[in-house]
Design an enzyme around this catalytic site. Structure first.
Site, PDB file in Angstrom:
ATOM      1  N   HIS A 106     -35.576  14.890 -23.159  1.00 14.29           N
ATOM      2  CA  HIS A 106     -36.257  16.158 -23.435  1.00 14.29           C
ATOM      3  C   HIS A 106     -37.104  16.597 -22.233  1.00 14.29           C
ATOM      4  CE1 HIS A 106     -36.216  14.833 -27.911  1.00 14.29           C
ATOM      5  NE2 HIS A 106     -35.365  15.832 -27.813  1.00 14.29           N
ATOM      6  N   LYS A 144     -35.851  18.147 -43.618  1.00 10.52           N
ATOM      7  CA  LYS A 144     -35.689  16.861 -42.951  1.00 10.52           C
ATOM      8  C   LYS A 144     -37.037  16.150 -42.905  1.00 10.52           C
ATOM      9  CE  LYS A 144     -33.955  16.346 -38.427  1.00 10.52           C
ATOM     10  NZ  LYS A 144     -33.131  16.888 -37.338  1.00 10.52           N
ATOM     11  N   ARG A 174     -25.834  17.256 -24.294  1.00  8.70           N
ATOM     12  CA  ARG A 174     -25.507  15.906 -23.850  1.00  8.70           C
ATOM     13  C   ARG A 174     -23.995  15.814 -23.748  1.00  8.70           C
ATOM     14  NH1 ARG A 174     -29.745  13.590 -28.088  1.00  8.70           N
ATOM     15  NH2 ARG A 174     -28.962  15.490 -29.010  1.00  8.70           N
ATOM     16  N   SER A 233     -33.484  10.869 -29.807  1.00  3.59           N
ATOM     17  CA  SER A 233     -34.604  10.389 -30.626  1.00  3.59           C
ATOM     18  C   SER A 233     -34.095   9.416 -31.689  1.00  3.59           C
ATOM     19  CB  SER A 233     -35.311  11.563 -31.310  1.00  3.59           C
ATOM     20  OG  SER A 233     -35.800  12.465 -30.359  1.00  3.59           O
TER      21      SER A 233
HETATM   22  P1  ADP Z   1     -33.013  19.286 -32.921  1.00  2.00           P
HETATM   23  O1  ADP Z   1     -33.323  18.553 -34.199  1.00  2.00           O
HETATM   24  O2  ADP Z   1     -33.404  20.734 -32.947  1.00  2.00           O
HETATM   25  O3  ADP Z   1     -31.614  19.073 -32.384  1.00  2.00           O
HETATM   26  P2  ADP Z   1     -33.974  17.458 -30.867  1.00  2.00           P
HETATM   27  O4  ADP Z   1     -35.381  17.070 -30.616  1.00  2.00           O
HETATM   28  O5  ADP Z   1     -33.041  16.380 -31.301  1.00  2.00           O
HETATM   29  O6  ADP Z   1     -34.051  18.667 -31.870  1.00  2.00           O
HETATM   30  O7  ADP Z   1     -33.362  18.097 -29.543  1.00  2.00           O
HETATM   31  C1  ADP Z   1     -33.847  19.310 -28.988  1.00  2.00           C
HETATM   32  C2  ADP Z   1     -32.852  19.790 -27.947  1.00  2.00           C
HETATM   33  O8  ADP Z   1     -32.832  18.891 -26.842  1.00  2.00           O
HETATM   34  C3  ADP Z   1     -31.403  19.881 -28.446  1.00  2.00           C
HETATM   35  O9  ADP Z   1     -30.787  21.015 -27.858  1.00  2.00           O
HETATM   36  C4  ADP Z   1     -30.778  18.602 -27.928  1.00  2.00           C
HETATM   37  O10 ADP Z   1     -29.376  18.749 -27.729  1.00  2.00           O
HETATM   38  C5  ADP Z   1     -31.508  18.453 -26.599  1.00  2.00           C
HETATM   39  N1  ADP Z   1     -31.539  17.070 -26.115  1.00  2.00           N
HETATM   40  C6  ADP Z   1     -32.101  15.998 -26.701  1.00  2.00           C
HETATM   41  N2  ADP Z   1     -31.942  14.888 -25.950  1.00  2.00           N
HETATM   42  C7  ADP Z   1     -31.244  15.276 -24.848  1.00  2.00           C
HETATM   43  C8  ADP Z   1     -30.722  14.596 -23.692  1.00  2.00           C
HETATM   44  N3  ADP Z   1     -30.879  13.297 -23.533  1.00  2.00           N
HETATM   45  N4  ADP Z   1     -30.038  15.319 -22.784  1.00  2.00           N
HETATM   46  C9  ADP Z   1     -29.833  16.651 -22.964  1.00  2.00           C
HETATM   47  N5  ADP Z   1     -30.295  17.352 -24.018  1.00  2.00           N
HETATM   48  C10 ADP Z   1     -30.978  16.676 -24.958  1.00  2.00           C
END
Ligand code: ADP
Length: 161
Positions: A17, A41, A90, A128
């Site tokens: 992030h 959630k 990703r 996460s």
């Molecule tokens: P959500 O529940 O909205 O998907 P997240 O916290 O899981 O929230 O992720 C927020 C954004 O960051 C999403 O677009 C996710 O794809 C991106 N993201 C999370 N981890 C990575 C990573 N390691 N590399 C690239 N993008 C990431």
């Protein structure tokens, strides 16, 4: 001023992030990283704690603000004068969901565009949910999360042992 919102769960915030956030902060005048309250959630950490951990992890990013919001992301973006939503990609597995989300958002409000960014390869696989799994099984998460998150989660898992 070109303002972008980086919305997400950030439960907890990871080095993946932060890499996306850093890239966004170099492109836009201001970036608001916004933790979404998601009624459906049940989160791992409370939203306030996620915000606090992000604040502790963004030192040096002077044009970044941290916030939390409820409701539609595009309404939150409009309220803050933002024209851009940042999302991270990703693997191909993210693509379908992210594509649907960005098309839904543009159907709701065409003026707000989604910009996709990627991380450096070394952060690309981090999520996460895998961090929570590693933690639950007593593994080392220090490589994947900022120091503030590592310290907080280490204390938390000791307390729960
Ligand atoms: P959500 O529940 O909205 O998907 P997240 O916290 O899981 O929230 O992720 C927020 C954004 O960051 C999403 O677009 C996710 O794809 C991106 N993201 C999370 N981890 C990575 C990573 N390691 N590399 C690239 N993008 C990431």
């Amino acid at each position: 001023m070109n303002i972008a919102i980086y919305p997400g769960s950030f439960d907890p915030v990871t080095k993946g992030h932060l890499d996306i956030l850093k890239n966004a902060s170099e492109i836009f005048d201001k970036v608001i990283i916004a933790v979404a309250h998601n009624g459906a959630k049940k989160g791992f950490l409370p939203v306030e704690k996620r915000v606090e951990l992000i604040k502790k992890s963004i030192t040096g990013m002077n044009n970044v603000e941290v916030d939390a919001f409820e409701g539609l992301t595009i309404e939150y973006a409009k309220k803050n004068g933002a024209k851009v939503l940042i999302r991270g990609l990703r693997a191909v597995s993210d693509f379908e969901y992210e594509m649907q989300l960005s098309q839904t958002n543009s159907a709701l409000c065409d003026e707000i565009k989604t910009v996709f960014l990627t991380t450096k390869p070394k952060y690309n696989f981090i999520s996460s949910s895998t961090i929570k799994e590693i933690l639950e099984n007593g593994g080392d998460i220090s490589k994947f999360v900022p120091d503030a998150v590592f310290e907080y989660l280490s204390k938390l898992s000791k307390r729960n042992m």
